[in-house]
Design an enzyme around this catalytic site. Structure first.
Site, PDB file in Angstrom:
ATOM      1  N   CYS A 280       0.827  -1.212   0.000  1.00 33.35           N
ATOM      2  CA  CYS A 280       0.000   0.000   0.000  1.00 33.35           C
ATOM      3  C   CYS A 280       0.860   1.261   0.000  1.00 33.35           C
ATOM      4  O   CYS A 280       1.417   1.638   1.034  1.00 33.35           O
ATOM      5  CB  CYS A 280      -0.921  -0.036   1.217  1.00 33.35           C
ATOM      6  SG  CYS A 280      -1.950   1.425   1.386  1.00 33.35           S
TER       7      CYS A 280
ATOM      8  N   CYS B  18      -0.480   4.094   2.193  1.00 36.13           N
ATOM      9  CA  CYS B  18      -0.244   3.891   3.624  1.00 36.13           C
ATOM     10  C   CYS B  18       1.215   4.146   3.984  1.00 36.13           C
ATOM     11  O   CYS B  18       1.506   4.780   4.993  1.00 36.13           O
ATOM     12  CB  CYS B  18      -0.564   2.447   4.018  1.00 36.13           C
ATOM     13  SG  CYS B  18      -2.147   1.852   3.420  1.00 36.13           S
ATOM     14  N   ASP B  19       2.137   3.650   3.192  1.00 33.06           N
ATOM     15  CA  ASP B  19       3.529   3.584   3.637  1.00 33.06           C
ATOM     16  C   ASP B  19       4.513   4.412   2.818  1.00 33.06           C
ATOM     17  O   ASP B  19       5.686   4.525   3.197  1.00 33.06           O
ATOM     18  CB  ASP B  19       3.988   2.109   3.633  1.00 33.06           C
ATOM     19  CG  ASP B  19       3.173   1.292   4.632  1.00 33.06           C
ATOM     20  OD1 ASP B  19       2.796   1.856   5.674  1.00 33.06           O
ATOM     21  OD2 ASP B  19       2.917   0.112   4.364  1.00 33.06           O
TER      22      ASP B  19
HETATM   23  C1  LIG Z   1       0.886  -4.190   5.144  1.00 32.42           C
HETATM   24  C2  LIG Z   1      -0.338  -3.292   5.162  1.00 32.42           C
HETATM   25  C3  LIG Z   1      -0.231  -2.014   5.666  1.00 32.42           C
HETATM   26  C4  LIG Z   1      -1.355  -1.187   5.716  1.00 32.42           C
HETATM   27  N1  LIG Z   1      -1.216   0.062   6.237  1.00 32.42           N
HETATM   28  C5  LIG Z   1      -2.297   0.869   6.313  1.00 32.42           C
HETATM   29  C6  LIG Z   1      -2.188   2.185   6.867  1.00 32.42           C
HETATM   30  O1  LIG Z   1      -1.099   2.631   7.287  1.00 32.42           O
HETATM   31  N2  LIG Z   1      -3.314   2.952   6.885  1.00 32.42           N
HETATM   32  C7  LIG Z   1      -4.525   2.518   6.405  1.00 32.42           C
HETATM   33  O2  LIG Z   1      -5.507   3.251   6.487  1.00 32.42           O
HETATM   34  N3  LIG Z   1      -4.644   1.287   5.867  1.00 32.42           N
HETATM   35  C8  LIG Z   1      -3.575   0.456   5.817  1.00 32.42           C
HETATM   36  N4  LIG Z   1      -3.690  -0.788   5.239  1.00 32.42           N
HETATM   37  C9  LIG Z   1      -4.992  -1.181   4.684  1.00 32.42           C
HETATM   38  C10 LIG Z   1      -5.948  -1.594   5.824  1.00 32.42           C
HETATM   39  O3  LIG Z   1      -5.293  -2.529   6.639  1.00 32.42           O
HETATM   40  C11 LIG Z   1      -7.230  -2.172   5.245  1.00 32.42           C
HETATM   41  O4  LIG Z   1      -7.839  -1.221   4.404  1.00 32.42           O
HETATM   42  C12 LIG Z   1      -8.212  -2.543   6.363  1.00 32.42           C
HETATM   43  O5  LIG Z   1      -7.596  -3.457   7.247  1.00 32.42           O
HETATM   44  C13 LIG Z   1      -9.493  -3.158   5.803  1.00 32.42           C
HETATM   45  O6  LIG Z   1     -10.266  -3.559   6.881  1.00 32.42           O
HETATM   46  P1  LIG Z   1     -11.399  -4.684   6.726  1.00 32.42           P
HETATM   47  O7  LIG Z   1     -11.981  -4.832   8.099  1.00 32.42           O
HETATM   48  O8  LIG Z   1     -12.297  -4.358   5.612  1.00 32.42           O
HETATM   49  O9  LIG Z   1     -10.661  -6.014   6.295  1.00 32.42           O
HETATM   50  P2  LIG Z   1      -9.401  -6.804   6.869  1.00 32.42           P
HETATM   51  O10 LIG Z   1      -8.500  -5.965   7.670  1.00 32.42           O
HETATM   52  O11 LIG Z   1      -8.868  -7.515   5.666  1.00 32.42           O
HETATM   53  O12 LIG Z   1     -10.058  -7.880   7.863  1.00 32.42           O
HETATM   54  C14 LIG Z   1     -10.800  -8.953   7.379  1.00 32.42           C
HETATM   55  C15 LIG Z   1     -11.212  -9.846   8.541  1.00 32.42           C
HETATM   56  O13 LIG Z   1     -12.129 -10.819   8.045  1.00 32.42           O
HETATM   57  C16 LIG Z   1     -11.772 -12.104   8.533  1.00 32.42           C
HETATM   58  N5  LIG Z   1     -12.286 -13.100   7.579  1.00 32.42           N
HETATM   59  C17 LIG Z   1     -12.002 -13.269   6.262  1.00 32.42           C
HETATM   60  N6  LIG Z   1     -12.705 -14.287   5.752  1.00 32.42           N
HETATM   61  C18 LIG Z   1     -13.470 -14.757   6.779  1.00 32.42           C
HETATM   62  C19 LIG Z   1     -14.416 -15.816   6.914  1.00 32.42           C
HETATM   63  N7  LIG Z   1     -14.754 -16.582   5.873  1.00 32.42           N
HETATM   64  N8  LIG Z   1     -14.998 -16.040   8.122  1.00 32.42           N
HETATM   65  C20 LIG Z   1     -14.671 -15.264   9.206  1.00 32.42           C
HETATM   66  N9  LIG Z   1     -13.794 -14.247   9.128  1.00 32.42           N
HETATM   67  C21 LIG Z   1     -13.206 -14.013   7.943  1.00 32.42           C
HETATM   68  C22 LIG Z   1     -10.267 -12.061   8.637  1.00 32.42           C
HETATM   69  O14 LIG Z   1      -9.811 -13.085   9.517  1.00 32.42           O
HETATM   70  C23 LIG Z   1     -10.091 -10.633   9.184  1.00 32.42           C
HETATM   71  O15 LIG Z   1     -10.287 -10.651  10.577  1.00 32.42           O
HETATM   72  C24 LIG Z   1      -2.601  -1.643   5.200  1.00 32.42           C
HETATM   73  C25 LIG Z   1      -2.706  -2.929   4.691  1.00 32.42           C
HETATM   74  C26 LIG Z   1      -1.596  -3.755   4.675  1.00 32.42           C
HETATM   75  C27 LIG Z   1      -1.725  -5.161   4.128  1.00 32.42           C
END
Ligand SMILES: Cc1cc2nc3c(=O)[nH]c(=O)nc-3n(C[C@H](O)[C@H](O)[C@H](O)COP(=O)(O)OP(=O)(O)OC[C@H]3O[C@@H](n4cnc5c(N)ncnc54)[C@H](O)[C@@H]3O)c2cc1C
Length: 307
Positions: A132, A135-136
């Site tokens: 990302c 983000c970084d």
């Molecule tokens: C390395 C990295 C650095 C980042 N840095 C930043 C940053 O500095 N700032 C920023 O704003 N964003 C950052 N992001 C992006 C940010 O992390 C994501 O946009 C955010 O986490 C999305 O949140 P979410 O809850 O939609 O999904 P996710 O964080 O992807 O969470 C998904 C959840 O669903 C669960 N899940 C999936 N499938 C199933 C299933 N079938 N049954 C039950 N549970 C399930 C997983 O276990 C997880 O708990 C970064 C991402 C990465 C990879």
């Protein structure tokens, strides 16, 4: 019968849990295989509002988890594996076995960045390896960085990174970009971007502290290898939305992202969708949290309507 089940414990799921729990709905949160979601894999988060000095990703997630628990959310490490919308409720299969019944469902299962599958990759994420640029990127000022990929997102990330990095190497396994013509031209015109064609990363090379110092590149036609010093590698080869249990039942776009109406609504009343599983554009913690809030408020409204 549950009132609200939330699938996922990333920013979207945990924010939905805070709102649903504060509305006295005692939500059940399924954490899946990556409790805490993508932020649990990173280090400093500098763009989440409210933390002027930044906050460690796992710490931010632990805070959200504690906040959701404090108001009465319940957590289970189960995974959703099947989905059956009924007339007045939803059946959700967990761990390939048991079926749960719920009046409303919030799908916040996120997306997984695609990585290269190299040996020390997991260890390097957050230490000079990320997916990302938004983000970084700002952490890597006046140092050389690399972007891997050849599509529009790789081109976009490379162009964005030229604001900070001294040099942006764009590593692509083919001899031209698959990005749209306009993006490819922008990349070509930019002096700071140096494409490295027909090449793949063979290995990441960390320094003594475990931070990215260089990559070993392999030319795919000659198999020759050479070392390229870079402070960070941005892998931009796409994301995979975690939406398999809903295939054929909820609307998806061509890349497998769930499609929503009015931000968080699905085609079934009582089934809401939040965060990266439906977001191919922003993919940020704050936008996921915002959608989680909206999904919980819609679920609460839907449940009040049933009463
Ligand atoms: C390395 C990295 C650095 C980042 N840095 C930043 C940053 O500095 N700032 C920023 O704003 N964003 C950052 N992001 C992006 C940010 O992390 C994501 O946009 C955010 O986490 C999305 O949140 P979410 O809850 O939609 O999904 P996710 O964080 O992807 O969470 C998904 C959840 O669903 C669960 N899940 C999936 N499938 C199933 C299933 N079938 N049954 C039950 N549970 C399930 C997983 O276990 C997880 O708990 C970064 C991402 C990465 C990879």
């Amino acid at each position: 019968m549950e009132k609200v089940i939330i699938v996922g414990s990333g920013c979207a799921g945990l924010t939905a849990a805070i709102y649903a729990a504060r509305a006295n709905l005692s939500p059940l949160v399924l954490e899946g295989r990556q409790p805490g979601g993508q932020l649990s894999t990173t280090t400093l988060v500098e763009n989440f509002p409210g933390f002027p000095d930044g906050i460690d990703g796992p710490q931010l997630i632990m805070n959200m988890h504690a906040q959701a628990e404090k108001f009465g959310s319940r957590f289970s490490y189960s995974e959703a594996t099947g989905f059956e919308p009924m007339n007045s409720h939803v059946r959700l299969q967990i761990d390939g076995e048991q079926w749960l019944e719920t009046q409303s469902l919030i799908i916040a299962s996120g997306a997984s960045a695609k990585w290269l599958g190299l040996q020390n990759e997991e260890k390097m994420i957050g230490h000079g390896l990320t997916s990302c640029a938004t983000c970084d990127g700002a952490f890597y000022r006046n140092v050389p960085v690399a972007v891997v990929g050849g599509g529009d997102s790789a081109a976009e990330e490379a162009l964005f990174l030229t604001r900070f990095a001294s040099k942006v190497y764009l590593i692509h396994r083919r001899d031209k970009l698959r990005a749209s013509k306009i993006m490819a031209e922008r990349v070509q015109r930019c002096d700071k971007i140096e494409p490295i064609w027909n090449s793949v990363i063979a290995r990441y090379v960390p320094d003594q502290k475990g931070e990215m110092a260089a990559v070993d590149l392999r030319d795919v036609s000659t198999q020759e290898e050479r070392r390229l010093p870079v402070a960070c590698v941005f892998v931009a080869i796409g994301h995979e939305p975690n939406a398999k249990p809903y295939a054929g039942k909820l609307e998806m776009d061509g890349e497998g992202y769930l499609v929503t109406k009015k931000l968080v609504e699905s085609k079934y009343p009582g089934v809401f969708i939040a965060g990266d599983v439906a977001d191919r554009v922003y993919k940020q913690a704050i936008t996921a949290a915002g959608a989680g809030c909206a999904a919980a408020m819609e679920a609460e409204k839907y449940l009040s309507g049933l009463e």
